[in-house]
Scaffold this motif. Structure first.
Motif, mmCIF file in Angstrom:
data_model
loop_
_atom_site.group_PDB
_atom_site.id
_atom_site.type_symbol
_atom_site.label_atom_id
_atom_site.label_comp_id
_atom_site.label_asym_id
_atom_site.label_seq_id
_atom_site.Cartn_x
_atom_site.Cartn_y
_atom_site.Cartn_z
ATOM 1 N N LYS A 29 -21.855 -10.205 -35.151
ATOM 2 C CA LYS A 29 -22.947 -9.389 -34.618
ATOM 3 C C LYS A 29 -22.358 -8.076 -34.129
ATOM 4 C CE LYS A 29 -26.155 -9.309 -30.723
ATOM 5 N NZ LYS A 29 -25.557 -8.172 -30.060
ATOM 6 N N ARG A 30 -23.048 -6.978 -34.461
ATOM 7 C CA ARG A 30 -22.574 -5.681 -33.987
ATOM 8 C C ARG A 30 -23.000 -5.501 -32.536
ATOM 9 N NH1 ARG A 30 -22.576 -0.464 -37.495
ATOM 10 N NH2 ARG A 30 -24.588 -1.242 -38.166
ATOM 11 N N SER A 35 -23.975 -3.689 -29.006
ATOM 12 C CA SER A 35 -24.876 -2.565 -28.743
ATOM 13 C C SER A 35 -24.192 -1.487 -27.907
ATOM 14 C CB SER A 35 -26.144 -3.056 -28.039
ATOM 15 O OG SER A 35 -25.796 -3.714 -26.847
ATOM 16 N N GLN A 93 -19.793 -0.032 -30.783
ATOM 17 C CA GLN A 93 -20.484 -0.897 -31.750
ATOM 18 C C GLN A 93 -19.502 -1.729 -32.584
ATOM 19 O OE1 GLN A 93 -23.287 1.505 -33.984
ATOM 20 N NE2 GLN A 93 -24.771 1.297 -32.347
ATOM 21 N N CYS A 148 -32.700 -4.719 -44.474
ATOM 22 C CA CYS A 148 -31.482 -3.930 -44.642
ATOM 23 C C CYS A 148 -30.321 -4.765 -45.167
ATOM 24 C CB CYS A 148 -31.075 -3.236 -43.339
ATOM 25 S SG CYS A 148 -32.231 -1.987 -42.810
ATOM 26 N N TYR A 154 -24.453 -7.493 -45.095
ATOM 27 C CA TYR A 154 -24.912 -6.858 -43.859
ATOM 28 C C TYR A 154 -26.435 -6.963 -43.817
ATOM 29 C CZ TYR A 154 -20.278 -4.752 -43.515
ATOM 30 O OH TYR A 154 -18.919 -4.557 -43.410
ATOM 31 N N THR A 173 -30.135 -6.890 -40.954
ATOM 32 C CA THR A 173 -30.685 -6.512 -39.648
ATOM 33 C C THR A 173 -31.883 -7.387 -39.316
ATOM 34 O OG1 THR A 173 -30.019 -4.225 -40.009
ATOM 35 C CG2 THR A 173 -31.682 -4.602 -38.323
ATOM 36 N N VAL A 201 -35.145 -7.497 -37.045
ATOM 37 C CA VAL A 201 -35.994 -6.595 -36.276
ATOM 38 C C VAL A 201 -36.867 -7.434 -35.343
ATOM 39 C CG1 VAL A 201 -37.737 -4.780 -36.381
ATOM 40 C CG2 VAL A 201 -36.024 -4.971 -38.204
ATOM 41 N N GLU A 253 -33.346 -3.539 -33.102
ATOM 42 C CA GLU A 253 -32.720 -3.984 -34.340
ATOM 43 C C GLU A 253 -31.352 -4.551 -34.014
ATOM 44 O OE1 GLU A 253 -32.713 -0.695 -37.068
ATOM 45 O OE2 GLU A 253 -34.891 -0.767 -37.313
ATOM 46 N N ASP A 307 -27.898 -5.983 -35.711
ATOM 47 C CA ASP A 307 -27.137 -5.998 -36.959
ATOM 48 C C ASP A 307 -26.171 -7.176 -36.998
ATOM 49 O OD1 ASP A 307 -28.334 -3.618 -37.830
ATOM 50 O OD2 ASP A 307 -26.892 -2.410 -36.712
ATOM 51 N N ASN A 349 -28.212 -14.571 -44.102
ATOM 52 C CA ASN A 349 -29.432 -13.772 -44.160
ATOM 53 C C ASN A 349 -30.534 -14.501 -44.923
ATOM 54 O OD1 ASN A 349 -27.719 -13.104 -46.520
ATOM 55 N ND2 ASN A 349 -29.445 -11.798 -47.076
#
Length: 146
Positions: free
Chosen positions: A15-16, A18, A22, A75, A84, A86, A88, A94, A96, A107
């Protein structure tokens, strides 16, 4: 009374963060029929090949991403063996993620579980409307008899 959640998949996902940098952080993820549960992979067990993160327990702190608060998953991009994507949220936030491209990608499983959840909610909503409309009709018929 809520039914117990069914675990569909358990494993690692990145997970990216925030924050300003990042950074990608490994998370232990549990995909259930209600949503996604994330927990940090810190500590001595994080590098262990068999157990990438400590086991799930009722006392462990985790971040919940319930399907009821998710709008969509989009995305999707494939780069250097990674997928990759996302998530929402209904607030517009969002989140990532990325995961290895080999095997069944996270995903796809999250998207299918989200669609399944939203479909069940739509059926339940339709059923409630149908029951409510039938009740209203029977009440009107009863009032006409008086």
């Amino acid at each position: 009374m809520s039914l117990p959640t069914k675990a569909m998949r358990d494993g690692l996902l990145e997970k990216r963060s925030s924050g300003l940098l990042q950074l990608w952080k490994k998370k232990r993820c549990l995909l259930t029929d209600e949503g996604l549960r994330l927990r940090s992979c810190k500590g001595p067990a994080a590098g262990h090949a068999r157990s990438p993160c400590a086991a799930w327990s009722s006392g462990s702190r985790s971040k919940e991403l319930p399907f009821e608060n998710m709008v969509t998953l989009d995305c999707v991009e494939y780069k250097r063996g990674l997928v990759y994507f996302t998530v929402v949220m209904d607030t517009g936030k969002e989140i990532d993620f990325r995961c290895p491209q080999d095997g069944t990608a996270w995903n796809a499983e999250i998207a299918l579980a989200l669609v399944r959840y939203k479909n069940l909610q739509a059926v339940e909503s339709g059923r409630k409307r149908h029951i409510s409309a039938a009740h209203m009709c029977s009440t009107e018929l009863d009032n006409e008899d008086l």
